[in-house]
Scaffold this motif. Structure first.
Motif, PDB file in Angstrom:
ATOM      1  N   UNK A 177       0.813  -1.203   0.000  1.00 54.82           N
ATOM      2  CA  UNK A 177       0.000   0.000   0.000  1.00 54.82           C
ATOM      3  C   UNK A 177       0.852   1.260   0.000  1.00 54.82           C
ATOM      4  N   UNK A 178       0.287   2.363  -0.497  1.00 52.00           N
ATOM      5  CA  UNK A 178       1.019   3.632  -0.578  1.00 52.00           C
ATOM      6  C   UNK A 178       1.291   4.211   0.806  1.00 52.00           C
ATOM      7  N   UNK A 179       0.586   3.711   1.816  1.00 47.23           N
ATOM      8  CA  UNK A 179       0.772   4.192   3.193  1.00 47.23           C
ATOM      9  C   UNK A 179       1.911   3.484   3.909  1.00 47.23           C
ATOM     10  N   UNK A 180       2.525   2.498   3.257  1.00 39.47           N
ATOM     11  CA  UNK A 180       3.624   1.747   3.860  1.00 39.47           C
ATOM     12  C   UNK A 180       4.911   1.994   3.078  1.00 39.47           C
ATOM     13  N   UNK A 181       6.028   1.999   3.785  1.00 43.85           N
ATOM     14  CA  UNK A 181       7.338   2.154   3.132  1.00 43.85           C
ATOM     15  C   UNK A 181       8.113   0.859   3.326  1.00 43.85           C
ATOM     16  N   UNK A 182       8.509   0.243   2.203  1.00 44.52           N
ATOM     17  CA  UNK A 182       9.283  -0.991   2.278  1.00 44.52           C
ATOM     18  C   UNK A 182      10.412  -0.957   1.250  1.00 44.52           C
ATOM     19  N   UNK A 183      11.651  -1.241   1.677  1.00 42.03           N
ATOM     20  CA  UNK A 183      12.059  -1.524   3.050  1.00 42.03           C
ATOM     21  C   UNK A 183      12.029  -0.261   3.920  1.00 42.03           C
ATOM     22  N   UNK A 184      11.842  -0.410   5.233  1.00 41.21           N
ATOM     23  CA  UNK A 184      11.663   0.758   6.111  1.00 41.21           C
ATOM     24  C   UNK A 184      12.847   1.717   6.122  1.00 41.21           C
ATOM     25  N   UNK A 185      14.048   1.212   5.843  1.00 40.80           N
ATOM     26  CA  UNK A 185      15.219   2.101   5.862  1.00 40.80           C
ATOM     27  C   UNK A 185      15.221   3.080   4.689  1.00 40.80           C
ATOM     28  N   UNK A 186      14.310   2.874   3.738  1.00 40.12           N
ATOM     29  CA  UNK A 186      14.228   3.782   2.589  1.00 40.12           C
ATOM     30  C   UNK A 186      13.170   4.865   2.762  1.00 40.12           C
ATOM     31  N   UNK A 187      12.791   5.111   4.004  1.00 40.43           N
ATOM     32  CA  UNK A 187      11.769   6.128   4.269  1.00 40.43           C
ATOM     33  C   UNK A 187      12.210   7.502   3.759  1.00 40.43           C
ATOM     34  N   UNK A 207      -2.101  -2.745   2.415  1.00 38.94           N
ATOM     35  CA  UNK A 207      -1.636  -4.007   1.815  1.00 38.94           C
ATOM     36  C   UNK A 207      -0.176  -4.224   2.182  1.00 38.94           C
ATOM     37  N   UNK A 208       0.132  -5.351   2.795  1.00 39.25           N
ATOM     38  CA  UNK A 208       1.496  -5.626   3.242  1.00 39.25           C
ATOM     39  C   UNK A 208       2.391  -6.029   2.068  1.00 39.25           C
ATOM     40  N   UNK A 209       3.708  -5.810   2.200  1.00 41.24           N
ATOM     41  CA  UNK A 209       4.648  -6.173   1.115  1.00 41.24           C
ATOM     42  C   UNK A 209       4.916  -7.674   1.094  1.00 41.24           C
ATOM     43  N   UNK A 210       3.899  -8.447   0.727  1.00 43.93           N
ATOM     44  CA  UNK A 210       4.023  -9.898   0.726  1.00 43.93           C
ATOM     45  C   UNK A 210       4.597 -10.395  -0.600  1.00 43.93           C
ATOM     46  N   UNK A 211       5.181 -11.575  -0.549  1.00 46.44           N
ATOM     47  CA  UNK A 211       5.937 -12.132  -1.676  1.00 46.44           C
ATOM     48  C   UNK A 211       5.150 -12.150  -2.987  1.00 46.44           C
ATOM     49  N   UNK A 212       3.859 -12.529  -2.889  1.00 45.73           N
ATOM     50  CA  UNK A 212       3.060 -12.665  -4.113  1.00 45.73           C
ATOM     51  C   UNK A 212       2.756 -11.332  -4.787  1.00 45.73           C
ATOM     52  N   UNK A 213       2.981 -10.223  -4.088  1.00 39.74           N
ATOM     53  CA  UNK A 213       2.686  -8.906  -4.667  1.00 39.74           C
ATOM     54  C   UNK A 213       3.751  -8.429  -5.653  1.00 39.74           C
ATOM     55  N   UNK A 214       4.967  -8.948  -5.510  1.00 43.18           N
ATOM     56  CA  UNK A 214       6.073  -8.351  -6.253  1.00 43.18           C
ATOM     57  C   UNK A 214       6.075  -8.640  -7.757  1.00 43.18           C
ATOM     58  N   UNK A 215       5.639  -9.832  -8.198  1.00 42.67           N
ATOM     59  CA  UNK A 215       5.497  -9.985  -9.658  1.00 42.67           C
ATOM     60  C   UNK A 215       4.505  -8.979 -10.250  1.00 42.67           C
ATOM     61  N   UNK A 216       3.417  -8.692  -9.545  1.00 40.85           N
ATOM     62  CA  UNK A 216       2.454  -7.693 -10.028  1.00 40.85           C
ATOM     63  C   UNK A 216       3.104  -6.308 -10.078  1.00 40.85           C
ATOM     64  N   UNK A 217       3.907  -6.012  -9.057  1.00 42.68           N
ATOM     65  CA  UNK A 217       4.642  -4.748  -9.073  1.00 42.68           C
ATOM     66  C   UNK A 217       5.614  -4.690 -10.245  1.00 42.68           C
ATOM     67  N   UNK A 218       6.293  -5.817 -10.510  1.00 41.42           N
ATOM     68  CA  UNK A 218       7.297  -5.848 -11.577  1.00 41.42           C
ATOM     69  C   UNK A 218       6.691  -5.589 -12.949  1.00 41.42           C
TER      70      UNK A 218
END
Length: 365
Positions: A177-187, A207-218
């Motif tokens: 989600x746009x309200x979360x920063x991942x990884x946190x050190x990149x705030x 929406x949490x940065x879960x593994x299945x989300x990243x192919x959709x992001x890619x």
């Protein structure tokens, strides 16, 4: 789009089993997101040809969503949203298969962003990989292109930083989600990107940065871009998924060669074997993108000859390369005293010819 309809777009987008394909099918059948929201679950199931299990899951999620609250969250997190019907929706992304119906974003999306290149690679990047990614990003940004990446550790972070270093535009695509920063050190990096480009995601709030989300992001990273550059990647790297999406979307794929003894070169070298263009510098990328309007770059190469270096300075400068070298090894090879070597290293660093990195190691800039 009016808020009355928008809130239903956001509500449907929040349901995990309603991806872009199913959303577009609902819109085509019912005419609007609001109309689709108002019908019974049995009708939704029939139109989408759902199994009983998925139908029950969608119905349960739908009952727990209040569309008005999705608009409230936009205000709470100071975020913006684009639907595929909006004029500002990225032109490149519209052409991919099943484009995301909704994009949440912070910052600004502008027409110029259609001239974009994505740079991706390993999270566990070497110093060489991060340096190459940052330098390519700088040169491409100076040439007027927007740099797209996923703000992950390693290559992604270096790509964003390169564009920011020369006041260029860069866009980070989230797998959460746009309200979360991942990884946190990149705030802090995220804040800088927001001010100089945009943060984008198709995922709803929380929406949490879960593994299945990243192919959709890619697929969004490659979809926003005219071409994708893979800098470092192992044989099973997520960066290769981005490259596969780029090929499916009819975009150019580039790969940076690496050290043949490094496992992080396996993915990029395999791409080159399969026909990806080998990248030595940013010009290799630009010449493969037809019709792009490129600004004249202000990139200037730093050369030792521009500085007055003593004979001993030259000895030390020639020992240092793009691969990190420890100060003890510099002392041993140069045959100079430790104090003299330390003095010369400081002098070369002040002239931006070399840089000290972790563990008393130095590399040439």
């Amino acid at each position: 789009m009016k808020e009355q309809e928008l809130k239903y777009w956001l509500a449907w987008n929040k349901i995990s089993d309603i991806g872009p394909k199913r959303f577009h099918k609902l819109m085509e059948y019912f005419g609007s997101a609001e109309n689709a929201w108002s019908v019974k679950s049995e009708e939704i199931s029939r139109v989408l040809n759902l199994s009983n299990k998925i139908s029950s899951r969608i119905s349960e999620e739908k009952n727990n969503i209040t569309p008005e609250q999705e608009l409230d969250l936009l205000a709470k997190y100071k975020a913006n949203v684009l639907t595929i019907k909006d004029d500002l929706y990225p032109e490149n992304l519209k052409t991919i298969h099943d484009p995301p119906p909704v994009l949440y974003f912070k910052g600004n999306i502008i027409e110029k962003d259609k001239n974009s290149i994505s740079l991706v690679g390993s999270r566990k990047a070497t110093y060489y990989g991060k340096m190459v990614a940052e330098n390519l990003s700088k040169d491409l940004a100076l040439a007027g292109l927007t740099i797209i990446s996923g703000m992950a550790r390693g290559i992604d972070t270096a790509a964003h930083k390169g564009a920011l270093a020369v006041h260029g535009r860069t866009i980070a695509v989230f797998g959460c989600g746009i309200d979360l920063i991942y990884p946190p050190e990149n705030r802090r990096l995220a804040k800088e990107i927001e001010e100089s480009g945009a943060l984008i995601t198709e995922f709803s709030f929380s929406t949490l940065p879960e593994r299945q989300n990243f192919p959709r992001r890619n697929r969004i990273i490659s979809g926003l871009s005219l071409g994708t550059v893979v800098v470092e990647a192992g044989e099973k790297s997520g960066a290769l998924i981005t490259a596969d999406f780029a090929l499916e979307q009819g975009r150019e794929v580039f790969a940076v060669p690496g050290n043949i003894t490094s496992s992080l070169s396996n993915g990029t070298h395999n791409l080159i074997k399969q026909g990806a263009k080998l990248v030595n510098n940013y010009r290799d990328i630009l010449e493969e993108i037809p019709g792009i309007v490129v600004q004249e770059t202000n990139t200037k190469e730093i050369s030792a000859e521009k500085f007055s270096l003593s004979e001993e300075d030259q000895i030390i400068y020639k020992i240092i390369s793009n691969e990190p070298i420890h100060i003890d090894e510099i002392i041993e090879v140069s045959k100079l005293s430790a104090s003299k070597v330390s003095e010369i290293l400081l002098n070369l660093e002040l002239k931006d010819l070399i840089k000290e990195i972790e563990g008393k190691k130095f590399i040439k800039l």
